[in-house]
Design a protein around this motif. Structure first.
Motif, short mmCIF file in Angstrom:
data_model
loop_
_atom_site.label_atom_id
_atom_site.label_comp_id
_atom_site.label_asym_id
_atom_site.label_seq_id
_atom_site.Cartn_x
_atom_site.Cartn_y
_atom_site.Cartn_z
N SER A 263 91.23 -77.34 -44.39
CA SER A 263 91.26 -77.54 -42.95
C SER A 263 91.26 -76.24 -42.18
O SER A 263 90.99 -76.21 -41.00
CB SER A 263 92.51 -78.34 -42.56
N LEU A 264 91.63 -75.15 -42.84
CA LEU A 264 91.70 -73.90 -42.09
C LEU A 264 90.62 -72.88 -42.39
O LEU A 264 90.20 -72.71 -42.84
CB LEU A 264 93.03 -73.27 -42.31
N ALA A 265 89.84 -72.52 -42.73
CA ALA A 265 88.93 -71.43 -42.91
C ALA A 265 88.59 -71.08 -44.33
O ALA A 265 89.43 -70.95 -45.16
CB ALA A 265 89.43 -70.17 -42.25
N ALA A 266 87.35 -70.91 -44.54
CA ALA A 266 86.87 -70.24 -45.75
C ALA A 266 86.16 -68.99 -45.26
O ALA A 266 86.03 -68.78 -44.08
CB ALA A 266 85.90 -71.15 -46.50
N CYS A 267 85.74 -68.14 -46.20
CA CYS A 267 85.05 -66.92 -45.78
C CYS A 267 83.78 -67.24 -45.04
O CYS A 267 83.06 -68.15 -45.41
CB CYS A 267 84.69 -66.08 -47.01
N SER A 268 83.51 -66.45 -44.01
CA SER A 268 82.21 -66.58 -43.34
C SER A 268 81.15 -65.90 -44.20
O SER A 268 81.40 -64.87 -44.80
CB SER A 268 82.25 -65.90 -41.98
N SER A 269 79.99 -66.49 -44.26
CA SER A 269 78.91 -65.85 -45.02
C SER A 269 78.37 -64.67 -44.23
O SER A 269 78.59 -64.55 -43.03
CB SER A 269 77.79 -66.86 -45.27
N SER A 270 77.64 -63.82 -44.92
CA SER A 270 77.12 -62.62 -44.24
C SER A 270 76.18 -63.00 -43.11
O SER A 270 76.08 -62.30 -42.11
CB SER A 270 76.38 -61.73 -45.25
N GLY A 271 75.51 -64.16 -43.23
CA GLY A 271 74.61 -64.58 -42.17
C GLY A 271 75.32 -65.02 -40.93
O GLY A 271 74.76 -65.03 -39.84
N ALA B 56 86.07 -74.34 -56.08
CA ALA B 56 85.32 -73.15 -55.65
C ALA B 56 85.75 -72.72 -54.25
O ALA B 56 85.91 -71.53 -53.97
CB ALA B 56 83.82 -73.44 -55.67
N ALA B 57 85.96 -73.70 -53.35
CA ALA B 57 86.40 -73.38 -51.98
C ALA B 57 87.79 -72.76 -52.00
O ALA B 57 88.06 -71.82 -51.25
CB ALA B 57 86.40 -74.64 -51.13
N ALA B 58 88.68 -73.28 -52.84
CA ALA B 58 90.03 -72.73 -52.93
C ALA B 58 90.00 -71.30 -53.46
O ALA B 58 90.71 -70.42 -52.95
CB ALA B 58 90.89 -73.61 -53.83
N ALA B 59 89.19 -71.05 -54.48
CA ALA B 59 89.09 -69.70 -55.04
C ALA B 59 88.50 -68.73 -54.02
O ALA B 59 88.99 -67.60 -53.86
CB ALA B 59 88.23 -69.72 -56.30
N GLU B 60 87.47 -69.16 -53.29
CA GLU B 60 86.87 -68.31 -52.27
C GLU B 60 87.86 -68.00 -51.17
O GLU B 60 87.97 -66.86 -50.70
CB GLU B 60 85.63 -69.01 -51.69
N ASN B 61 88.61 -69.02 -50.74
CA ASN B 61 89.61 -68.81 -49.70
C ASN B 61 90.69 -67.83 -50.14
O ASN B 61 91.13 -66.98 -49.37
CB ASN B 61 90.25 -70.15 -49.31
N GLU B 62 91.09 -67.93 -51.41
CA GLU B 62 92.11 -67.02 -51.92
C GLU B 62 91.60 -65.58 -51.98
O GLU B 62 92.32 -64.65 -51.65
CB GLU B 62 92.57 -67.47 -53.30
N VAL B 63 90.35 -65.40 -52.37
CA VAL B 63 89.76 -64.06 -52.38
C VAL B 63 89.75 -63.47 -50.98
O VAL B 63 90.13 -62.31 -50.76
CB VAL B 63 88.33 -64.10 -52.96
N CYS B 64 89.33 -64.28 -50.00
CA CYS B 64 89.33 -63.81 -48.62
C CYS B 64 90.73 -63.45 -48.16
O CYS B 64 90.95 -62.46 -47.45
CB CYS B 64 88.73 -64.87 -47.70
N THR B 65 91.70 -64.26 -48.58
CA THR B 65 93.10 -64.01 -48.21
C THR B 65 93.59 -62.70 -48.80
O THR B 65 94.25 -61.91 -48.12
CB THR B 65 93.98 -65.18 -48.69
N LEU B 66 93.27 -62.44 -50.06
CA LEU B 66 93.67 -61.19 -50.70
C LEU B 66 93.09 -59.98 -49.95
O LEU B 66 93.77 -58.96 -49.77
CB LEU B 66 93.22 -61.17 -52.16
N LEU B 67 91.85 -60.10 -49.54
CA LEU B 67 91.21 -59.00 -48.80
C LEU B 67 91.88 -58.78 -47.45
O LEU B 67 92.15 -57.65 -47.04
CB LEU B 67 89.72 -59.30 -48.62
#
Length: 404
Positions: A16-24, A296-307
């Motif tokens: 419900s809250l955000a995943a990483c935005s793509s470069s586009g 996959a969405a959870a892993a991507e969100n966690e990577v963005c969070t770490l950054l």
């Protein structure tokens, strides 16, 4: 980690809250961010490379442009401990001091020590029970509690009233969740020998009990201490949950030009292993617990969070001191399920623990610079999980209507 981060504060929040935005999408999102972040945010972004932004060998600032990360209104569950909560906690503690004693015959909630074998057409078969393969469908000295349906509800019902020394054959229809998918719906016989029937007797709550098993002298003192302890632990949990929510808001405000692929792959693997572990505990497949897309969405969100954590820490100079790290370890041993720092390092890498401690410090910083909005547990659940429950109910109603 920190009870595996309350397991990701549930995928509902992640989704419900955000995943990483793509470069586009970066330019559009960045423009939106500049409009909403305000002057403080603009100044912060300009200074974001002033501190250490390294994470897992990468410079996080190469991938992240911060938006607003302070000034949020952050929902927090109001800490409320009822008399019923206190009673339940005391009962749990008293059950730990219960006395094991033999029982004349088995009733609901009693325990049995049994030998058993599962036969299909008179032949022994391998079964899967709680993720464990039991060769020949046979065990000796298996302990089970009636009412928990560890070997199916039909066997549970047949065991009511048995006594030590009894033998019985129970015809059952095997359930795939209990005995393995390959045996779902198969007719079988379970042969059982009852070695022992026993139960646990919980002591009464008296001053004498309190003096023997606690550091207090009276029931009143003990009850008050349990109340205070529950209030403290509940408030800590609620603040921790609010901190993770605040961090997710900061991630939602940030924009990303991408992320290190190696970091994503290692995070995905970690999540996959953890979900697989929990699924096997309940005799399930990982895909039954979480879909590939959600994982996959959870892993991507966690990577963005770490950054984002690293960039905020760098922007604000939030370095973890050795004193803070030592304090974090001392306060978190129970959360990690260990009794000492030495034992902690047997299971976890120091680098990972330090990253978790820094995460907590960043969450605290965001909370300290935001406004907490307290609400009841019911209001919180309805706000963050209610929509998902309503969708599930709608799907169930649709299925029922279709069947009709």
């Amino acid at each position: 980690m920190k009870k595996i981060r309350i397991w990701l504060l549930c995928l509902a929040l992640v989704a419900s809250l955000a995943a990483c935005s793509s470069s586009g999408d970066t330019e559009t999102t960045a423009a939106d961010t500049e409009e909403t972040a305000g002057e403080t945010s603009d100044e912060t972004v300009e200074d974001e490379t002033s501190g250490d932004t390294e994470v897992a060998g990468y410079d996080a600032s190469d991938y992240v442009t911060l938006g607003a990360y302070t000034g949020f209104e952050v929902d927090k569950v109001a800490t409320e401990v009822t008399d019923e909560d206190v009673e339940e906690e005391i009962e749990l503690e008293m059950e730990e001091n219960a006395t094991e004693t033999d029982a004349d015959e088995a009733g609901d909630g009693d325990y049995l020590d049994i030998d058993y074998q599962v036969l299909v057409d008179g032949e022994a078969v391998d079964i899967e029970n709680y993720g464990e393969t039991i060769e020949g469908g046979s065990e000796e000295g298996r302990s089970l509690m009636i009412g928990f349906a560890e070997l199916g509800t039909e066997l549970d019902e047949a065991l009511i009233g048995v006594t030590a020394g009894d033998t019985l054959s129970v015809d059952v229809t095997l359930d795939g969740d209990t005995f393995g998918e390959d045996l779902d719906g198969v007719e079988a016989t379970i042969e059982v020998t009852v070695n022992r029937v026993y139960t646990y007797v919980t002591p009464e709550l008296t001053d004498e009990y309190v003096q023997e098993y606690t550091d207090y002298d009276t029931v009143e003192e003990y009850t008050a201490a349990v109340q205070e302890s529950l209030e403290t632990s509940t408030e800590e949990y609620n603040l921790y949950e609010a901190g993770e929510l605040a961090l997710s808001l900061a991630v939602a405000e940030a924009t990303f030009s991408g992320y290190p692929e190696d970091l994503y792959e290692s995070t995905y693997e970690e999540y996959d292993e953890l979900y697989t572990y929990y699924a096997e505990m309940f005799g399930m497949e990982r895909s039954d617990l979480v879909s590939d897309d959600d994982l996959a969405a959870a892993a991507e969100n966690e990577v963005c969070t770490l950054l984002v954590i690293q960039v905020i820490a760098g922007a604000e100079g939030l370095e973890l001191t050795e004193e803070e790290y030592a304090e974090y370890i001392e306060e978190s041993l129970d959360d990690y399920g260990v009794e000492s720092e030495e034992e902690l390092y047997e299971y976890y890498e120091e680098e990972d623990i330090r990253a978790e401690a820094l995460r907590e410090k960043v969450c605290e910083f965001i909370l300290d610079n935001s406004t907490l909005v307290e609400m009841s547990q019911d209001e919180y659940d309805e706000k963050y999980y209610g929509e998902e429950e309503e969708e599930d109910e709608t799907e169930e109603e649709t299925v029922e209507d279709t069947e009709e």
